[in-house]
Motif scaffolding. Structure first.
Motif, PDB file in Angstrom:
ATOM      1  N   UNK A 308     -19.090 -27.119  14.167  1.00  0.00           N
ATOM      2  CA  UNK A 308     -18.081 -27.425  15.173  1.00  0.00           C
ATOM      3  C   UNK A 308     -16.810 -26.615  14.994  1.00  0.00           C
ATOM      4  N   UNK A 309     -16.633 -26.009  13.835  1.00  0.00           N
ATOM      5  CA  UNK A 309     -15.412 -25.254  13.571  1.00  0.00           C
ATOM      6  C   UNK A 309     -15.605 -23.753  13.685  1.00  0.00           C
ATOM      7  N   UNK A 310     -16.602 -23.217  12.980  1.00  0.00           N
ATOM      8  CA  UNK A 310     -16.744 -21.755  12.934  1.00  0.00           C
ATOM      9  C   UNK A 310     -17.898 -21.242  13.776  1.00  0.00           C
ATOM     10  N   UNK A 311     -18.759 -22.122  14.290  1.00  0.00           N
ATOM     11  CA  UNK A 311     -19.867 -21.694  15.123  1.00  0.00           C
ATOM     12  C   UNK A 311     -21.062 -21.179  14.366  1.00  0.00           C
ATOM     13  N   UNK A 312     -21.058 -21.286  13.046  1.00  0.00           N
ATOM     14  CA  UNK A 312     -22.179 -20.816  12.238  1.00  0.00           C
ATOM     15  C   UNK A 312     -23.329 -21.826  12.287  1.00  0.00           C
ATOM     16  N   UNK A 313     -24.535 -21.350  11.963  1.00  0.00           N
ATOM     17  CA  UNK A 313     -25.706 -22.225  11.950  1.00  0.00           C
ATOM     18  C   UNK A 313     -25.504 -23.339  10.928  1.00  0.00           C
ATOM     19  N   UNK A 314     -25.784 -24.585  11.332  1.00  0.00           N
ATOM     20  CA  UNK A 314     -25.604 -25.735  10.447  1.00  0.00           C
ATOM     21  C   UNK A 314     -26.512 -26.863  10.901  1.00  0.00           C
ATOM     22  N   UNK A 315     -26.880 -27.709   9.941  1.00  0.00           N
ATOM     23  CA  UNK A 315     -27.659 -28.905  10.256  1.00  0.00           C
ATOM     24  C   UNK A 315     -26.786 -30.149  10.282  1.00  0.00           C
ATOM     25  N   UNK A 316     -25.489 -29.983  10.019  1.00  0.00           N
ATOM     26  CA  UNK A 316     -24.513 -31.061  10.074  1.00  0.00           C
ATOM     27  C   UNK A 316     -23.390 -30.647  11.035  1.00  0.00           C
ATOM     28  N   UNK A 317     -22.488 -31.572  11.396  1.00  0.00           N
ATOM     29  CA  UNK A 317     -21.383 -31.174  12.275  1.00  0.00           C
ATOM     30  C   UNK A 317     -20.563 -30.018  11.724  1.00  0.00           C
ATOM     31  N   UNK A 318     -20.398 -29.969  10.395  1.00  0.00           N
ATOM     32  CA  UNK A 318     -19.710 -28.853   9.750  1.00  0.00           C
ATOM     33  C   UNK A 318     -20.679 -28.129   8.841  1.00  0.00           C
ATOM     34  N   UNK A 319     -20.607 -26.806   8.829  1.00  0.00           N
ATOM     35  CA  UNK A 319     -21.453 -26.041   7.918  1.00  0.00           C
ATOM     36  C   UNK A 319     -20.941 -26.214   6.492  1.00  0.00           C
ATOM     37  N   UNK A 320     -21.768 -25.857   5.531  1.00  0.00           N
ATOM     38  CA  UNK A 320     -21.403 -26.044   4.128  1.00  0.00           C
ATOM     39  C   UNK A 320     -20.194 -25.212   3.746  1.00  0.00           C
ATOM     40  N   UNK A 321     -20.086 -24.011   4.306  1.00  0.00           N
ATOM     41  CA  UNK A 321     -18.955 -23.149   3.964  1.00  0.00           C
ATOM     42  C   UNK A 321     -17.638 -23.782   4.387  1.00  0.00           C
ATOM     43  N   UNK A 322     -17.587 -24.385   5.568  1.00  0.00           N
ATOM     44  CA  UNK A 322     -16.352 -25.015   6.030  1.00  0.00           C
ATOM     45  C   UNK A 322     -15.980 -26.212   5.166  1.00  0.00           C
TER      46      UNK A 322
END
Length: 399
Positions: A308-322
């Motif tokens: 939801x923040x950076x637009x990267x592929x994720x399986x959660x609302x936020x990616x792990x990097x964020x």
């Protein structure tokens, strides 16, 4: 006559010389039958001369590329170049096989600078030497440019453990963003059969079925990133890659990362070496096990969406990097690792943490000086490097 040559068994007198073995002739290459063998292949046990080994290794790589349909004509392929033996051999092979078999590829070198003083500086120097030798375009992306943090600085905040968690997450995303910046259609990585077997073994031990299925993938769909990835050397043993680099005179960097001794992968690697000593095919067998993993029909794997923040592929609302970046920016470096979901929920709901909870998340103790944060720039300014605005994490936490 008949006197034993062992001193403990002689009653005295001159020592009888031990019989010498007859000189043995060097083994002959099992492929050409004429040249002396230079090595015995760890993968097959065949004795081969230098020329036959190089030809066999190149032909096996070509067959793996064709059988796996890894590339299509006209594609731009970013080769993940770390300066080590695997990526150096991969770049050399892809350029050689592309010219020999006419793949029709546009090859590029893509390196990631994690910001590890000494280690990454020397490895990037090896990449640049290979770039001058091969003539392939080279692009380097850095953690400092993308995230505002270097690995050395993360390690000072985090301590000796879990550094590879941060580096692995950031590196996967940095490769994807670098490939997108370069207009690449695929990313080719130098993962070999030993790397794949270690990954399968690690995920078996952790019970991570979803990552096990993705990490063992052979085709372009393998991996977790936004750009398709492939592993042309996934069936090549690490020992044979070293031999190929030696016979070809390739220049590569071979020092281990300073943060690697604390990594969980090291224990899987040690276990794999013990298994390989007892059964040489254990490396290939584990890789095949990952490929042929059978899942229950009713087993639901996490759906892949976008952060939801950076637009990267994720399986959660936020990616792990964020999530990891949010913890670093808040001075709570352990926020994104470990089982701290309850504390993350408190932050999400705007509830303050106690000093003990902050300490569990890696915050410095009261009175302990904290490191001054390097300037990151305000989000949305023109002075930001590429990707900063997209990756800059807002202060509000929204899991």
């Amino acid at each position: 006559v008949g006197q034993c040559v062992r001193p403990a068994c002689r009653a005295g007198g001159a020592e009888t010389p031990a019989p010498t073995a007859a000189p043995t002739m060097p083994a002959t290459c099992s492929a050409c039958g004429s040249s002396p063998a230079a090595l015995r292949r760890p993968k097959t046990g065949h004795a081969l001369c230098r020329a036959c080994f190089l030809a066999a290794f190149e032909e096996e790589t070509h067959r793996a590329i064709v059988a796996g349909r890894l590339f299509r004509p006209g594609e731009t392929v970013a080769i993940g170049a770390s300066g080590g033996k695997d990526s150096t051999v991969l770049a050399h092979l892809l350029q050689l096989l592309d010219q020999r078999h006419g793949y029709g590829l546009h090859l590029l070198l893509l390196s990631v600078d994690e910001g590890i003083t000494g280690y990454r500086d020397a490895s990037l120097a090896a990449v640049r030497r290979h770039q001058r030798r091969s003539g392939l375009p080279l692009h380097v992306v850095s953690y400092r440019q993308l995230y505002g943090w270097s690995m050395d600085r993360i390690a000072r905040h985090l301590g000796p453990r879990n550094n590879c968690t941060f580096c692995g997450v950031f590196r996967r995303q940095a490769l994807d963003r670098g490939a997108l910046l370069m207009g690449a259609d695929k990313i080719a990585t130098g993962h070999n059969a030993d790397d794949v077997a270690e990954t399968v073994l690690m995920n078996f031990l952790r019970g991570d079925v979803g990552r096990l299925r993705r990490g063992a993938g052979a085709g372009p769909a393998g991996g977790e990133g936004a750009v398709p990835r492939c592993k042309p050397l996934r069936h090549a043993y690490e020992k044979e890659i070293v031999l190929y680099a030696y016979f070809q005179g390739l220049d590569y960097f071979s020092t281990e990362c300073v943060y690697a001794p604390q990594a969980y992968r090291g224990y899987a690697r040690a276990l794999l070496k013990d298994l390989e000593a007892a059964r040489p095919s254990a490396v290939a067998d584990l890789g095949h096990s990952g490929e042929r993993l059978s899942l229950r029909p009713d087993l639901r794997l996490p759906a892949r969406g976008t952060c939801q923040r950076c637009g990267y592929v994720a399986s959660q609302p936020l990616c792990k990097a964020c999530v990891l970046l949010e913890g670093l920016d808040r001075g709570l470096p352990k926020l994104g690792i470990g089982k701290y979901r309850r504390l993350r929920d408190k932050l999400r709901d705007g509830q303050p943490l106690t000093q003990e909870e902050r300490r569990r998340l890696g915050a410095p103790a009261e009175g302990e000086p904290s490191e001054e944060q390097e300037p990151r720039g305000e989000p949305g300014t023109d002075e930001e490097p590429w990707g900063r605005r997209e990756l800059r994490v807002p202060r509000d936490l929204d899991f």
